[in-house]
Design a protein around this motif. Structure first.
Motif, PDB file in Angstrom:
ATOM      1  N   ILE A  42     -64.859  14.186   5.276  1.00 19.89           N
ATOM      2  CA  ILE A  42     -64.479  13.543   4.012  1.00 19.89           C
ATOM      3  C   ILE A  42     -65.561  13.840   2.991  1.00 19.89           C
ATOM      4  CG2 ILE A  42     -64.029  11.322   2.870  1.00 19.89           C
ATOM      5  CD1 ILE A  42     -63.009  10.269   5.529  1.00 19.89           C
ATOM      6  N   ARG A  43     -65.078  14.435   1.886  1.00 13.95           N
ATOM      7  CA  ARG A  43     -66.012  14.743   0.808  1.00 13.95           C
ATOM      8  C   ARG A  43     -66.161  13.532  -0.115  1.00 13.95           C
ATOM      9  NH1 ARG A  43     -63.019  19.987  -1.250  1.00 13.95           N
ATOM     10  NH2 ARG A  43     -61.335  18.448  -0.980  1.00 13.95           N
ATOM     11  N   TYR A  44     -67.214  13.512  -0.890  1.00 19.60           N
ATOM     12  CA  TYR A  44     -67.461  12.392  -1.817  1.00 19.60           C
ATOM     13  C   TYR A  44     -66.291  12.208  -2.773  1.00 19.60           C
ATOM     14  CZ  TYR A  44     -69.763   9.411  -5.276  1.00 19.60           C
ATOM     15  OH  TYR A  44     -70.066   8.380  -6.121  1.00 19.60           O
ATOM     16  N   SER A  45     -65.692  13.368  -3.166  1.00 18.12           N
ATOM     17  CA  SER A  45     -64.567  13.311  -4.105  1.00 18.12           C
ATOM     18  C   SER A  45     -63.311  12.754  -3.469  1.00 18.12           C
ATOM     19  CB  SER A  45     -64.266  14.714  -4.659  1.00 18.12           C
ATOM     20  OG  SER A  45     -63.943  15.620  -3.602  1.00 18.12           O
ATOM     21  N   ASP A  46     -63.296  12.664  -2.154  1.00 20.70           N
ATOM     22  CA  ASP A  46     -62.121  12.092  -1.481  1.00 20.70           C
ATOM     23  C   ASP A  46     -62.117  10.555  -1.529  1.00 20.70           C
ATOM     24  OD1 ASP A  46     -61.209  14.589  -0.836  1.00 20.70           O
ATOM     25  OD2 ASP A  46     -62.238  14.615   1.118  1.00 20.70           O
ATOM     26  N   ILE A  47     -63.262   9.972  -1.900  1.00 20.44           N
ATOM     27  CA  ILE A  47     -63.338   8.501  -1.961  1.00 20.44           C
ATOM     28  C   ILE A  47     -62.557   8.036  -3.184  1.00 20.44           C
ATOM     29  CG2 ILE A  47     -64.823   6.492  -2.114  1.00 20.44           C
ATOM     30  CD1 ILE A  47     -65.072   8.058   0.498  1.00 20.44           C
ATOM     31  N   LYS A  48     -61.471   7.328  -2.911  1.00 19.01           N
ATOM     32  CA  LYS A  48     -60.587   6.891  -3.997  1.00 19.01           C
ATOM     33  C   LYS A  48     -61.102   5.625  -4.675  1.00 19.01           C
ATOM     34  CE  LYS A  48     -55.859   5.187  -4.683  1.00 19.01           C
ATOM     35  NZ  LYS A  48     -54.559   4.876  -4.023  1.00 19.01           N
ATOM     36  N   TYR A  98     -68.987 -12.220   1.736  1.00 22.97           N
ATOM     37  CA  TYR A  98     -68.696 -11.074   0.874  1.00 22.97           C
ATOM     38  C   TYR A  98     -68.654  -9.805   1.744  1.00 22.97           C
ATOM     39  CZ  TYR A  98     -69.617 -14.186  -3.055  1.00 22.97           C
ATOM     40  OH  TYR A  98     -69.559 -15.223  -3.955  1.00 22.97           O
ATOM     41  N   LYS A  99     -67.597  -9.002   1.559  1.00 21.53           N
ATOM     42  CA  LYS A  99     -67.421  -7.764   2.326  1.00 21.53           C
ATOM     43  C   LYS A  99     -67.237  -6.568   1.376  1.00 21.53           C
ATOM     44  CE  LYS A  99     -65.061 -10.229   6.102  1.00 21.53           C
ATOM     45  NZ  LYS A  99     -63.818 -10.324   6.889  1.00 21.53           N
ATOM     46  N   PHE A 100     -67.682  -5.450   1.877  1.00 21.73           N
ATOM     47  CA  PHE A 100     -67.512  -4.209   1.111  1.00 21.73           C
ATOM     48  C   PHE A 100     -66.449  -3.346   1.797  1.00 21.73           C
ATOM     49  CE2 PHE A 100     -68.578   0.271   0.367  1.00 21.73           C
ATOM     50  CZ  PHE A 100     -68.572   0.295  -1.025  1.00 21.73           C
ATOM     51  N   THR A 101     -65.571  -2.730   0.990  1.00 21.54           N
ATOM     52  CA  THR A 101     -64.544  -1.847   1.531  1.00 21.54           C
ATOM     53  C   THR A 101     -64.452  -0.576   0.686  1.00 21.54           C
ATOM     54  OG1 THR A 101     -62.220  -1.716   2.261  1.00 21.54           O
ATOM     55  CG2 THR A 101     -62.657  -2.856   0.181  1.00 21.54           C
ATOM     56  N   PHE A 102     -64.065   0.511   1.327  1.00 20.16           N
ATOM     57  CA  PHE A 102     -63.826   1.756   0.578  1.00 20.16           C
ATOM     58  C   PHE A 102     -62.649   2.480   1.235  1.00 20.16           C
ATOM     59  CE2 PHE A 102     -66.753   2.851   3.926  1.00 20.16           C
ATOM     60  CZ  PHE A 102     -66.435   4.141   4.311  1.00 20.16           C
ATOM     61  N   MET A 103     -61.964   3.317   0.446  1.00 18.18           N
ATOM     62  CA  MET A 103     -60.764   4.024   0.915  1.00 18.18           C
ATOM     63  C   MET A 103     -60.718   5.434   0.323  1.00 18.18           C
ATOM     64  SD  MET A 103     -58.263   1.579  -1.290  1.00 18.18           S
ATOM     65  CE  MET A 103     -59.199   0.182  -0.644  1.00 18.18           C
ATOM     66  N   THR A 104     -59.971   6.348   1.022  1.00 20.46           N
ATOM     67  CA  THR A 104     -59.854   7.741   0.589  1.00 20.46           C
ATOM     68  C   THR A 104     -58.498   7.986  -0.056  1.00 20.46           C
ATOM     69  OG1 THR A 104     -58.901   8.519   2.682  1.00 20.46           O
ATOM     70  CG2 THR A 104     -61.320   8.408   2.545  1.00 20.46           C
ATOM     71  N   ASN A 105     -58.296   9.241  -0.451  1.00 24.18           N
ATOM     72  CA  ASN A 105     -57.014   9.607  -1.051  1.00 24.18           C
ATOM     73  C   ASN A 105     -55.885   9.620  -0.034  1.00 24.18           C
ATOM     74  OD1 ASN A 105     -58.126   9.996  -3.599  1.00 24.18           O
ATOM     75  ND2 ASN A 105     -58.761  12.098  -3.099  1.00 24.18           N
ATOM     76  N   LYS A 106     -56.248   9.688   1.233  1.00 28.28           N
ATOM     77  CA  LYS A 106     -55.253   9.722   2.278  1.00 28.28           C
ATOM     78  C   LYS A 106     -54.681   8.319   2.471  1.00 28.28           C
ATOM     79  CE  LYS A 106     -54.567  11.286   7.024  1.00 28.28           C
ATOM     80  NZ  LYS A 106     -55.219  11.873   8.225  1.00 28.28           N
ATOM     81  N   PRO A 107     -53.375   8.131   2.387  1.00 29.52           N
ATOM     82  CA  PRO A 107     -52.780   6.798   2.518  1.00 29.52           C
ATOM     83  C   PRO A 107     -53.179   6.122   3.838  1.00 29.52           C
ATOM     84  CG  PRO A 107     -51.145   8.346   1.728  1.00 29.52           C
ATOM     85  CD  PRO A 107     -52.352   9.166   2.130  1.00 29.52           C
ATOM     86  N   GLY A 108     -53.601   4.866   3.693  1.00 30.08           N
ATOM     87  CA  GLY A 108     -53.948   4.055   4.855  1.00 30.08           C
ATOM     88  C   GLY A 108     -55.295   4.332   5.435  1.00 30.08           C
ATOM     89  N   GLU A 109     -56.027   5.294   4.853  1.00 32.29           N
ATOM     90  CA  GLU A 109     -57.353   5.606   5.383  1.00 32.29           C
ATOM     91  C   GLU A 109     -58.402   4.811   4.582  1.00 32.29           C
ATOM     92  OE1 GLU A 109     -59.183   9.603   7.169  1.00 32.29           O
ATOM     93  OE2 GLU A 109     -58.986   9.649   4.997  1.00 32.29           O
ATOM     94  N   LYS A 110     -58.940   3.802   5.224  1.00 30.14           N
ATOM     95  CA  LYS A 110     -59.938   2.929   4.570  1.00 30.14           C
ATOM     96  C   LYS A 110     -60.829   2.316   5.635  1.00 30.14           C
ATOM     97  CE  LYS A 110     -56.961  -1.165   4.503  1.00 30.14           C
ATOM     98  NZ  LYS A 110     -56.359  -2.211   3.670  1.00 30.14           N
TER      99      LYS A 110
END
Length: 470
Positions: A42-48, A98-110
């Protein structure tokens, strides 16, 4: 700023929180930091998207920046794989996980770092400690560790009076004191103060009927919270302690519970007493008692008072009856019989009645013992009159039979007048009024006459009778 590394990872996915528990003073600024990782593919640019949250909606996290409770107080500062959550002017309501979350451009990938960081926001508190019987020491305190350079200032009724972490005050003060952390907006402790005069409420506030349920509630404004005590007042002794709770409960109140009540409210800074409240329980008359004056055994012609007494609330009204008679003889607490006769003899009773009920006394026997005192007095007076008359007549008879004096009569001087012989009177007067009855006689010896041929001895006797009606 608080920093401790905590790593949450799985198959290359991970969130590293620098601290899992954060304690912050109310009004300060909190900076929660984390680093995150992801697989090399996963590239940095993939982080949605990436954000912090405390709540979920329909199973999805809610970005803090969209939560109205944090409006204009939350910002994210993210660099590469590091992200800061900055909350300004933290409130006690901000305490949460408090929680941190991140997700990619791929649906459901977080990925979400869980568990998150627990934030506890604590306000300043004033601790109260008694120094002696007259002085208290107030200390400004926070359960969170603050900088050694933290400075405090003390307020009394909105006026600055002192700097420092502690303040001495006199016991029983009614003023309000609070402390303030210099340099932090909103970092002010709640004020501490002694109880105000307590108020008392009664439920139900309407009529209190015997056997019913009644609650008395004592309340006041105080910080720290006041402790309450209930008392019942007594005229001849100290108040009686009833309860050490805010409420005094009568599950089945009785007539004996009527009286004056009050409560006290007390904390470390002072003690106050409420006004007295009168509890009046309504109840029907108890069994009445009957007293007779002057006596239950009467003489004809006398007067007698019968008095009926009972305990009732409201006050009872009274009705008098004679045994075996349906019609009442009288009404009122006192029943008076004048000119008592044999027909008045018998059993009497009274009935006490109010809106709560009625009750009858036991029978009271009133009897006649014969002639009245007036008849006895008249008989005694008549006997005394006849006795005096007999005595007077006896004296007169004795004087009339007595021989004249043997001493020779003196001849009067020339031109001297010879006075008439002094008459002898006997008088008896009788009055029908017993109190004014006077018995007397004015019997006096007759003077010897100067000349036997001119003056004879004269004796008078007068007896007056006044008929006494029997």
């Amino acid at each position: 700023m608080c920093c401790v590394t905590v790593i949450q990872s799985q198959d290359g996915w991970g969130v590293n929180y620098l601290k899992t528990d954060v304690c912050a003073a109310k009004g300060t600024t909190v900076d929660i930091i984390c680093d995150f990782t992801h697989p090399p593919r996963i590239r940095y640019s993939d982080i949605k998207d990436r954000f912090w949250f405390t709540k979920e909606k329909d199973g999805e996290p809610v970005d803090l920046t969209t939560d109205s409770e944090y409006s204009s107080r939350v910002t994210y500062t993210c660099y590469s794989k590091s992200c800061h959550l900055i909350i300004t002017y933290v409130r006690e309501s901000d305490s949460a996980e408090y929680k941190f979350t991140f997700m990619t451009n791929k649906p459901g990938e977080k990925y979400t770092g869980s568990p998150g960081v627990t934030l506890s926001v604590k306000g300043l508190q004033v601790q109260v400690r008694r120094s002696d019987s007259t002085w208290l020491e107030l200390t400004c305190h926070s359960s969170c560790v603050l900088s050694d350079r933290a400075e405090y200032v003390w307020y009394k009724n909105e006026e600055i009076i002192k700097r420092g972490s502690s303040l001495p005050v006199s016991s029983g003060s009614t003023d309000r004191y609070y402390c303030y952390l210099i340099g932090y907006s909103g970092q002010r402790s709640p004020a501490v103060y002694g109880p105000q005069r307590p108020s008392v409420s009664v439920s139900p506030s309407a009529e209190m009927l015997e056997g019913g349920s009644v609650n008395l509630t004592c309340s006041t404004d105080a910080n720290p919270a006041a402790n309450y005590t209930w008392y019942k007042a007594h005229r001849t002794s100290d108040p009686h302690l009833l309860s050490e709770e805010p409420q005094l409960v009568f599950s089945s109140i009785q007539s004996s519970d009527s009286g004056w009540y009050f409560c006290t409210a007390e904390n470390q800074l002072g003690r106050k007493t409420s006004d007295f409240i009168l509890i009046r329980v309504k109840y029907g008359p108890q069994r009445p008692s009957v007293s007779v004056s002057p006596s239950a055994e009467m003489l004809e012609g006398d007067s007698v008072n019968l008095t009926c007494s009972t305990d009732a609330n409201p006050a009872a009204s009274y009705t008098w009856y004679k045994e075996h008679e349906d019609s009442p003889r009288a009404s009122g607490q006192i029943f008076t019989i004048t000119d008592f006769t044999a027909e008045h003899s018998g059993n009497y009773y009274c009935e006490a009645q109010n809106e709560m009920g009625r009750s009858n006394s036991t029978l009271r026997l009133i009897t006649s013992s014969g002639a009245s005192n007036g008849w006895i007095a008249a008989f005694a007076s008549t006997s005394a009159i006849f006795l005096v008359i007999i005595m007077i007549l006896t004296v007169l008879m004795i004087r009339k039979k007595s021989p004249p004096s043997s001493r020779p009569a003196e001849r009067p001087e020339n031109n001297a007048q010879i006075p008439p012989a002094e008459p002898c009177y006997a008088t008896a007067s009788f009055s029908r009024n017993q109190e004014d009855l006077l018995l007397y006689s004015n019997v006096s010896p007759a003077r010897p006459p100067r000349r036997k041929e001119e003056v004879e001895e004269v004796l008078y006797s007068r007896v007056n009778f006044v008929r006494t009606e029997m």
